[in-house]
Scaffold this motif. Structure first.
Motif, short mmCIF file in Angstrom:
data_model
loop_
_atom_site.label_atom_id
_atom_site.label_comp_id
_atom_site.label_asym_id
_atom_site.label_seq_id
_atom_site.Cartn_x
_atom_site.Cartn_y
_atom_site.Cartn_z
N TRP A 56 6.46 -6.09 -1.60
CA TRP A 56 5.85 -5.81 -2.89
C TRP A 56 5.04 -7.01 -3.35
CZ3 TRP A 56 6.09 -1.09 -5.18
CH2 TRP A 56 7.09 -0.20 -4.72
N ASN A 65 -7.42 -0.45 -4.35
CA ASN A 65 -7.46 -1.75 -3.71
C ASN A 65 -8.52 -2.65 -4.35
OD1 ASN A 65 -6.57 -3.57 -1.61
ND2 ASN A 65 -8.53 -3.18 -0.60
N TYR A 107 7.34 8.91 1.16
CA TYR A 107 6.77 7.80 1.91
C TYR A 107 7.12 7.94 3.39
CZ TYR A 107 4.75 3.13 2.28
OH TYR A 107 3.95 2.07 2.59
N VAL A 118 1.22 7.31 -4.20
CA VAL A 118 0.94 6.82 -2.85
C VAL A 118 -0.53 7.05 -2.57
CG1 VAL A 118 1.43 7.04 -0.40
CG2 VAL A 118 3.28 7.31 -2.07
N GLU A 132 -3.87 5.80 0.09
CA GLU A 132 -4.20 5.18 1.37
C GLU A 132 -5.41 4.27 1.23
OE1 GLU A 132 -2.76 8.43 4.65
OE2 GLU A 132 -4.62 8.83 3.59
N ASP A 133 -5.30 3.09 1.83
CA ASP A 133 -6.41 2.14 1.88
C ASP A 133 -6.77 1.87 3.34
OD1 ASP A 133 -6.47 1.87 -0.89
OD2 ASP A 133 -5.02 0.23 -0.86
N CYS A 162 -3.77 2.92 5.76
CA CYS A 162 -2.43 2.40 5.45
C CYS A 162 -1.99 2.94 4.10
CB CYS A 162 -2.46 0.87 5.43
SG CYS A 162 -0.87 0.13 4.99
N TYR A 198 -0.09 2.94 0.72
CA TYR A 198 0.55 1.98 -0.18
C TYR A 198 1.23 2.71 -1.33
CZ TYR A 198 -2.00 -1.98 1.89
OH TYR A 198 -2.48 -2.95 2.74
N TYR A 200 2.01 2.47 -5.22
CA TYR A 200 1.53 1.80 -6.43
C TYR A 200 2.44 2.19 -7.60
CZ TYR A 200 -2.84 0.57 -4.06
OH TYR A 200 -3.76 0.06 -3.19
N ARG A 255 2.17 -3.20 -6.04
CA ARG A 255 1.84 -2.48 -4.80
C ARG A 255 2.87 -2.79 -3.73
NH1 ARG A 255 -3.76 -3.69 -1.79
NH2 ARG A 255 -2.67 -5.67 -1.42
N VAL A 273 4.39 -1.79 0.38
CA VAL A 273 4.01 -1.22 1.66
C VAL A 273 5.06 -1.57 2.70
CG1 VAL A 273 2.62 -3.24 2.32
CG2 VAL A 273 2.13 -1.01 3.36
N MET A 321 1.00 -2.05 8.26
CA MET A 321 -0.15 -2.95 8.20
C MET A 321 -0.46 -3.55 9.56
SD MET A 321 0.14 -4.95 4.57
CE MET A 321 1.60 -5.89 5.06
#
Length: 507
Positions: free
Chosen positions: A163, A210, A367, A434, A436-437, A474, A476, A478, A495, A497, A502
């Protein structure tokens, strides 16, 4: 070594010979100083693995090493578990042809370089805690090549949930010290409603969390909204006012009273807004639009009126249609619930088998984690539900993280690596989404990249490759807002993950 491993090695050896043959036919390099033509097939390494050593790691002899004959790099794409001691390992090397020299050079005990003649001392241990050079000279005494060997070890636990507080922005308020917020994720946009310290309201929209760039504007209601009741369903925003009247908006800005009075909004289910209403001191399950497809029914005595988690949607191959779940809350009699309630479109029922403490205002999200399989270093990707935060029956803030592999039926405490770190605040009534980046890495120097452990095919994490660049999505977690121990609103976005997500995907 088992027969399965032997068959795997035979296959890999045949594959290596095929690659060597292809390289020898299509690629040659020259030594500019001596003008020596190096033919890879004469100095090629056919196979490389580590000798069995159960004291270091079970089945370490089955860890696969890639041999890049063009760059002279030997490496394990699947990093060994964090903490694996690689300072005294014995390599097993097979050459495609006879060699007059094969010397391993490395730093031992942080001192000067140590050189081991592999041809005469194949049982000597090597310190792989830093890259090792292997110089080979072909039988003709002319052709030479230097390989660089890297035994990758994870620098962190890949199954840890990490985190951090976003540095890009706090909550998207227009003034300092907002007093309430509600965040909704309608892919790909994130919407946040904020009540400011001065009684004004802000509506903020972000298309990339992001980056953290928000489009903010003042919002004028003609009523006083219940900040915690905002929801999205049927392509509309919904909220209750202080008197319980239900309002809808197509854009989050212009609002209309739809004429329903509800006690609470639960959330969206297949385009229907689910809620609770009271008629003559009796509570009922209700929905909007109330067209009869979802029947109105008497609220169960142990059903939570409020303070439960948000409604989560489960798509399961075991049921003919999706169903909704929610956790915890407070019943009409004031009892704090530990139940998981599920709704299949017609009926509400308790589905969990205990295991959870009574909770108010918990946070729940769907998740991904990875579970070990009987096959070495192969892991299966699993969708789970995470539950954390909220308030216990003792009125203390909950710091435990729970997870469910079977959509809310069974729950257990997550392992230590997934528990909340000290820096993460104790929160209740926060919003979790959730998103995605995109992440990217360069594959041209593959041996320096820390990749993830292998997964079975058809994993959720998709990627694309263009030249040496690999890009992947990926997911994440939040966490927006929430209330702290002193009941003040947290003005932060956190945030989280899973570390493994990653790492560069295997290709």
């Amino acid at each position: 070594m088992s027969s399965i491993k032997k068959r795997q090695l035979i296959f890999l050896q045949v594959l290596a010979l095929f690659i060597i043959s292809a390289v020898s036919c299509n690629s040659k390099s020259s030594d500019e100083d001596n003008n020596i033509v190096v033919t890879p097939s004469t100095v090629a390494i056919k196979n490389f693995y580590l000798k069995e050593n159960d004291k270091v790691l079970s089945d370490i002899d089955s860890v696969f090493f890639s041999i890049d004959l063009n760059t002279g790099v030997i490496f394990n794409a699947d990093s060994l578990p964090k903490g694996t001691d690689v300072s005294r390992l014995i390599p097993v090397i097979t050459f495609a042809n006879s060699m007059t020299k094969a010397e391993l050079t490395f730093v031992k005990d942080n001192e000067k370089d140590t050189v081991v003649n592999y041809l005469t001392n194949p049982e000597d241990s090597i310190d792989f805690s830093s890259p090792v050079a292997l110089k080979v000279i072909a039988a003709d005494g002319l052709n030479a090549f230097t390989y660089h060997i890297k035994v990758n070890v994870h620098k962190q636990n890949p199954d840890s949930l990490m985190w951090d507080k976003l540095a890009t922005s706090p909550l998207p308020a227009r003034y300092e010290k907002p007093v309430a917020q509600k965040t909704l994720y309608v892919k790909p946009l994130t919407y946040t409603f904020v009540e400011e310290y001065n009684g004004q309201y802000t509506f903020a929209v972000c298309d990339d969390l992001n980056e953290g760039e928000w489009d903010k504007q003042s919002l004028d209601f003609n009523f006083v909204p219940r900040m915690g009741s905002f929801a999205y369903s049927d392509n509309k925003f919904w909220v209750l006012d202080e008197a319980g009247y239900l309002y809808s908006s197509p854009d989050g800005i212009d609002w209309n009273n739809v004429g329903e009075i509800w006690t609470n909004i639960l959330g969206n289910y297949n385009g229907y807004l689910l809620g609770i209403k009271e008629v003559d001191n009796t509570y009922y399950h209700s929905s909007y639009p109330n067209d009869g497809k979802i029947p109105e029914s008497l609220l169960e005595d142990n059903f939570p009126l409020n303070q439960s988690s948000t409604l989560g949607i489960v798509d399961s191959s075991w049921t003919p249609q999706s169903y909704a779940i929610m956790v915890g809350g407070v019943t009409s009699s004031g009892e704090i619930s530990s139940d998981v309630w599920a709704f299949d479109g017609r009926t509400w029922a308790v589905i969990n088998q205990g295991y959870l403490p009574p909770l108010q205002y918990p946070m729940m999200a769907r998740y991904i984690i990875f579970r070990e399989t009987p096959y070495l270093f192969l892991q299966r990707e699993m969708e789970i539900w995470l539950l954390f935060g909220g308030v216990l029956e003792s009125e203390e803030m909950n710091r435990e993280v729970y997870l469910s592999y079977d959509n809310g039926v069974h729950w257990s405490k997550a392992n230590d690596s997934m528990q909340l770190p000290e820096i993460f605040p104790s929160l209740k009534d926060a919003d979790v989404i959730v998103s995605e980046d995109y992440l990217s890495a360069n594959l041209s120097d593959a041996w320096t990249i820390q990749p993830s452990s292998k997964t079975f095919p058809h994993t959720r994490v998709s990627y694309s490759v263009e030249g040496d660049e690999i890009t992947w999505l990926c997911p994440y977690l939040y966490v927006f807002g929430g209330y702290l121990n002193d009941n003040n609103l947290s003005n932060d976005i956190w945030r989280g993950v899973l570390a493994k997500l990653m790492f560069t995907p295997n290709i």
